[in-house]
Motif scaffolding. Structure first.
Motif, mmCIF file in Angstrom:
data_model
loop_
_atom_site.group_PDB
_atom_site.id
_atom_site.type_symbol
_atom_site.label_atom_id
_atom_site.label_comp_id
_atom_site.label_asym_id
_atom_site.label_seq_id
_atom_site.Cartn_x
_atom_site.Cartn_y
_atom_site.Cartn_z
ATOM 1 N N HIS A 118 0.882 -1.175 0.000
ATOM 2 C CA HIS A 118 0.000 0.000 0.000
ATOM 3 C C HIS A 118 0.912 1.214 0.000
ATOM 4 O O HIS A 118 1.777 1.326 0.862
ATOM 5 C CB HIS A 118 -0.845 0.054 1.271
ATOM 6 N N VAL A 119 0.705 2.098 -0.942
ATOM 7 C CA VAL A 119 1.587 3.260 -1.032
ATOM 8 C C VAL A 119 0.745 4.528 -1.029
ATOM 9 O O VAL A 119 -0.291 4.591 -1.709
ATOM 10 C CB VAL A 119 2.430 3.206 -2.326
ATOM 11 N N VAL A 120 1.178 5.529 -0.249
ATOM 12 C CA VAL A 120 0.519 6.835 -0.317
ATOM 13 C C VAL A 120 1.575 7.883 -0.642
ATOM 14 O O VAL A 120 2.738 7.734 -0.260
ATOM 15 C CB VAL A 120 -0.176 7.230 1.013
ATOM 16 N N ALA A 121 1.152 8.917 -1.364
ATOM 17 C CA ALA A 121 2.044 10.048 -1.624
ATOM 18 C C ALA A 121 1.522 11.229 -0.827
ATOM 19 O O ALA A 121 0.333 11.564 -0.894
ATOM 20 C CB ALA A 121 2.067 10.371 -3.112
ATOM 21 N N VAL A 122 2.413 11.813 -0.026
ATOM 22 C CA VAL A 122 2.027 12.966 0.802
ATOM 23 C C VAL A 122 3.061 14.071 0.620
ATOM 24 O O VAL A 122 4.122 13.835 0.025
ATOM 25 C CB VAL A 122 1.948 12.575 2.309
ATOM 26 N N ASP A 123 2.764 15.252 1.142
ATOM 27 C CA ASP A 123 3.733 16.334 1.067
ATOM 28 C C ASP A 123 4.995 15.943 1.854
ATOM 29 O O ASP A 123 4.901 15.407 2.955
ATOM 30 C CB ASP A 123 3.096 17.583 1.695
ATOM 31 N N SER A 124 6.167 16.227 1.276
ATOM 32 C CA SER A 124 7.424 15.858 1.945
ATOM 33 C C SER A 124 7.511 16.394 3.369
ATOM 34 O O SER A 124 8.075 15.749 4.254
ATOM 35 C CB SER A 124 8.614 16.428 1.176
ATOM 36 N N LEU A 125 6.939 17.596 3.588
ATOM 37 C CA LEU A 125 7.019 18.191 4.922
ATOM 38 C C LEU A 125 6.282 17.351 5.968
ATOM 39 O O LEU A 125 6.558 17.447 7.149
ATOM 40 C CB LEU A 125 6.429 19.605 4.916
ATOM 41 N N ARG A 126 5.327 16.573 5.522
ATOM 42 C CA ARG A 126 4.569 15.738 6.468
ATOM 43 C C ARG A 126 5.024 14.280 6.455
ATOM 44 O O ARG A 126 4.350 13.403 6.999
ATOM 45 C CB ARG A 126 3.053 15.798 6.137
ATOM 46 N N TYR A 127 6.154 14.028 5.807
ATOM 47 C CA TYR A 127 6.618 12.644 5.644
ATOM 48 C C TYR A 127 6.742 11.908 6.988
ATOM 49 O O TYR A 127 6.184 10.834 7.195
ATOM 50 C CB TYR A 127 7.958 12.648 4.898
ATOM 51 N N GLU A 128 7.479 12.533 7.915
ATOM 52 C CA GLU A 128 7.729 11.832 9.181
ATOM 53 C C GLU A 128 6.443 11.640 9.975
ATOM 54 O O GLU A 128 6.224 10.590 10.588
ATOM 55 C CB GLU A 128 8.795 12.584 9.996
ATOM 56 N N ASP A 129 5.569 12.664 9.951
ATOM 57 C CA ASP A 129 4.274 12.526 10.655
ATOM 58 C C ASP A 129 3.488 11.366 10.059
ATOM 59 O O ASP A 129 2.822 10.607 10.768
ATOM 60 C CB ASP A 129 3.422 13.796 10.492
ATOM 61 N N ALA A 130 3.543 11.266 8.733
ATOM 62 C CA ALA A 130 2.777 10.194 8.071
ATOM 63 C C ALA A 130 3.318 8.826 8.481
ATOM 64 O O ALA A 130 2.550 7.914 8.795
ATOM 65 C CB ALA A 130 2.856 10.368 6.550
ATOM 66 N N VAL A 131 4.644 8.691 8.514
ATOM 67 C CA VAL A 131 5.243 7.409 8.909
ATOM 68 C C VAL A 131 4.795 7.056 10.326
ATOM 69 O O VAL A 131 4.349 5.940 10.601
ATOM 70 C CB VAL A 131 6.793 7.475 8.827
ATOM 71 N N ARG A 132 4.876 8.058 11.216
ATOM 72 C CA ARG A 132 4.512 7.781 12.619
ATOM 73 C C ARG A 132 3.035 7.411 12.754
ATOM 74 O O ARG A 132 2.689 6.487 13.475
ATOM 75 C CB ARG A 132 4.838 8.976 13.511
ATOM 76 N N SER A 133 2.181 8.122 12.040
ATOM 77 C CA SER A 133 0.755 7.822 12.264
ATOM 78 C C SER A 133 0.374 6.477 11.643
ATOM 79 O O SER A 133 -0.384 5.718 12.228
ATOM 80 C CB SER A 133 -0.145 8.959 11.828
ATOM 81 N N ILE A 134 0.949 6.142 10.494
ATOM 82 C CA ILE A 134 0.637 4.827 9.910
ATOM 83 C C ILE A 134 1.196 3.722 10.807
ATOM 84 O O ILE A 134 0.546 2.714 11.074
ATOM 85 C CB ILE A 134 1.194 4.700 8.478
ATOM 86 N N TYR A 135 2.417 3.945 11.285
ATOM 87 C CA TYR A 135 3.032 2.916 12.147
ATOM 88 C C TYR A 135 2.175 2.663 13.379
ATOM 89 O O TYR A 135 1.896 1.525 13.740
ATOM 90 C CB TYR A 135 4.439 3.360 12.566
ATOM 91 N N SER A 136 1.713 3.750 13.981
ATOM 92 C CA SER A 136 0.981 3.554 15.241
ATOM 93 C C SER A 136 -0.350 2.845 15.003
ATOM 94 O O SER A 136 -0.794 2.071 15.843
ATOM 95 C CB SER A 136 0.790 4.878 15.972
ATOM 96 N N VAL A 137 -0.964 3.055 13.864
ATOM 97 C CA VAL A 137 -2.258 2.420 13.669
ATOM 98 C C VAL A 137 -2.111 0.956 13.200
ATOM 99 O O VAL A 137 -3.017 0.150 13.409
ATOM 100 C CB VAL A 137 -3.135 3.274 12.710
ATOM 101 N N LEU A 138 -0.983 0.613 12.618
ATOM 102 C CA LEU A 138 -0.848 -0.753 12.101
ATOM 103 C C LEU A 138 -0.071 -1.706 13.012
ATOM 104 O O LEU A 138 0.077 -2.882 12.684
ATOM 105 C CB LEU A 138 -0.192 -0.738 10.709
ATOM 106 N N THR A 139 0.420 -1.192 14.149
ATOM 107 C CA THR A 139 1.150 -2.130 15.039
ATOM 108 C C THR A 139 0.303 -2.434 16.267
ATOM 109 O O THR A 139 -0.638 -1.752 16.579
ATOM 110 C CB THR A 139 2.502 -1.536 15.501
#
Ligand code: ASP
Length: 439
Positions: free
Chosen positions: A418-439
């Protein structure tokens, strides 16, 4: 008795005390017969890697390189002395390298000397044979790596040695000119040795306890991945995870040899097993579409661009997709993701302004109605086990991003990715929020 090919990375071999840890590991199992050595890496965060110093040495080779060279010599003489290795042996090897330095010295020769010297010292310390990779890892005269010739040469040489230490990262052409793999290439040599010796396992010892589910610089204490297939690893690596050198996968995968990533500083940790699929007898029936999707890991990268091209009536016209992709090929751009809609095509790829301009100029020849570029995008991808049900994973990802207020420019899900494209400025936030919901 089996054979294990055992590769140690630069931090594992950065000093005599680290090398001793590795040698204890080697001696703890009789199958550990072939050791593949990297050059000494950093001993602390502000230390210098020997390979980096060797690249500096290359830049200075025609002028005053004495300072850099003395730093390199000191590292190796200290290691040798501390390990009780005959100093005259190391001095003569260093003297020989020094005598080769000059305007005609090649960059690959310079860069490879860290592995050469380290492997030589380790072989002397263990009392094992040293096999110079220049004799057994073959490149063509034009610098192309020759897999089958290498496999034959390595197999032949290693059959006559019960135990040996082989320097990683380089090989040579038939006329003896040294050629290196790209950075991190000792992983590749390790995989080649594993294949040539039909090893039961390729052990890759590093400074982390296996492959992590997410980048530890972004997510706090991400869990290690206990098992992963070569396919899923390839997906994570392609998405941006830096784990093993990409070319270290193919030789062992084709020979059906598992890779075991382990931590030299914590050898009791289980590490990560990488295997072909399906994992016989494992609880992770990875390839089975019937198993529920579960995250294996997530990775991503910034500096992506999206180009959307539109023209009325394009959908349904045969050959448009092939034509567009051909133009990317001509511009030497690898496309990471393509998403189509009615009369529009969106391509995501890595690059800068000049990459963008070159491909737009080419696509202009097809006379599209419009072309739009979105810069500063990041791709975040989740690799899962199983392939279904996809909707649940996709909705969890999208919901977590929506809750974090992160806009999704585009998403795509196929098979177990599953791949999403987001603004680079929100990259780290996106990684953290996806990680927290899938673990
Ligand atoms: N020493 C080389 C590098 O730093 C190769 C390796 O360590 O794998 O890239």
């Amino acid at each position: 008795m089996g054979v294990r090919a055992v590769k140690f990375g630069g931090t594992s071999l950065a000093s005599a005390s680290q090398i001793r840890k590795c040698m204890d590991i080697v001696q703890a199992h009789p199958d550990r017969k072939y050791v593949i050595a990297s050059a000494p890496g950093k001993r602390s965060a502000d230390d210098e890697k020997i390979t980096d110093l060797l690249y500096q040495l290359y830049e200075q080779r025609s002028g005053d390189y004495a300072h850099t060279w003395s730093k390199i010599c000191l590292r190796f003489t200290e290691i040798a002395e501390d390990l009780g290795v005959d100093a005259s042996k190391v001095d003569s090897a260093l003297g020989e390298i020094d005598s080769h330095l000059g305007p005609d010295t090649s960059v690959d020769y310079c860069a490879s000397r860290g592995e050469y010297l380290n492997a030589m010292i380790i072989a002397a310390h263990l009392g094992w044979s040293f096999i110079d990779a220049a004799e057994v890892v073959r490149f063509s005269d034009s610098g192309e790596f020759l897999a089958e010739e290498t496999n034959d040469l390595l197999g032949e040489a290693l059959r006559t040695h019960d135990h040996a230490v082989i320097p990683g990262f380089y090989g040579a052409t038939p006329s003896g000119e040294i050629k290196t793999f790209s950075r991190g290439g000792s992983d590749v040599t390790g995989a080649l040795v594993a294949r040539a010796t039909q090893a039961s396992v390729y052990e890759n010892w590093t400074d982390v306890s296996g492959i992590l589910t997410a980048d530890p610089r972004i997510v706090d204490n991400p869990l290690p991945i206990p098992r992963i297939s070569y396919t899923a690893l390839r997906q994570l690596t392609y998405l941006g995870a830096s784990v093993l050198h990409e070319n270290a996968i193919y030789p062992v995968r084709r020979a059906n040899i598992p890779t075991h990533i382990r931590n030299t500083n914590q050898p009791q940790d289980p590490g990560t097993w990488i295997q072909g699929e399906p994992f016989a007898g494992s609880s992770l029936a990875d390839a089975s579409p019937a198993t529920p999707q579960k995250m294996i890991g997530l990775a991503g990268r910034t500096n992506c661009l999206a180009l959307t091209v539109r023209k009325v009536q394009w959908s349904g016209s045969l050959g448009v997709g092939a034509q567009l992709l051909n133009l990317f090929d001509e511009a030497r751009i690898a496309v990471d993701l393509v998403v189509t809609s009615v009369d529009s095509w969106t391509f995501i790829f890595r690059g800068d302004t000049s990459t963008k301009e070159s491909v737009m100029a080419k696509i202009g020849s097809l006379d599209p109605d419009s072309m739009e570029v979105r810069e500063n995008l990041a791709l975040v991808g989740v690799v899962t086990t199983g392939t279904l049900p996809r909707a649940k994973t996709t909705s969890a990802i999208n919901q977590s991003l929506a809750e974090a207020g992160i806009d999704v420019f585009l998403d795509s899900s196929a098979e177990s990715m599953h791949v999403v494209a987001v603004d680079s400025l929100r990259y780290e936030d996106a990684v953290r929020s996806i990680y927290s919901v899938l673990t």
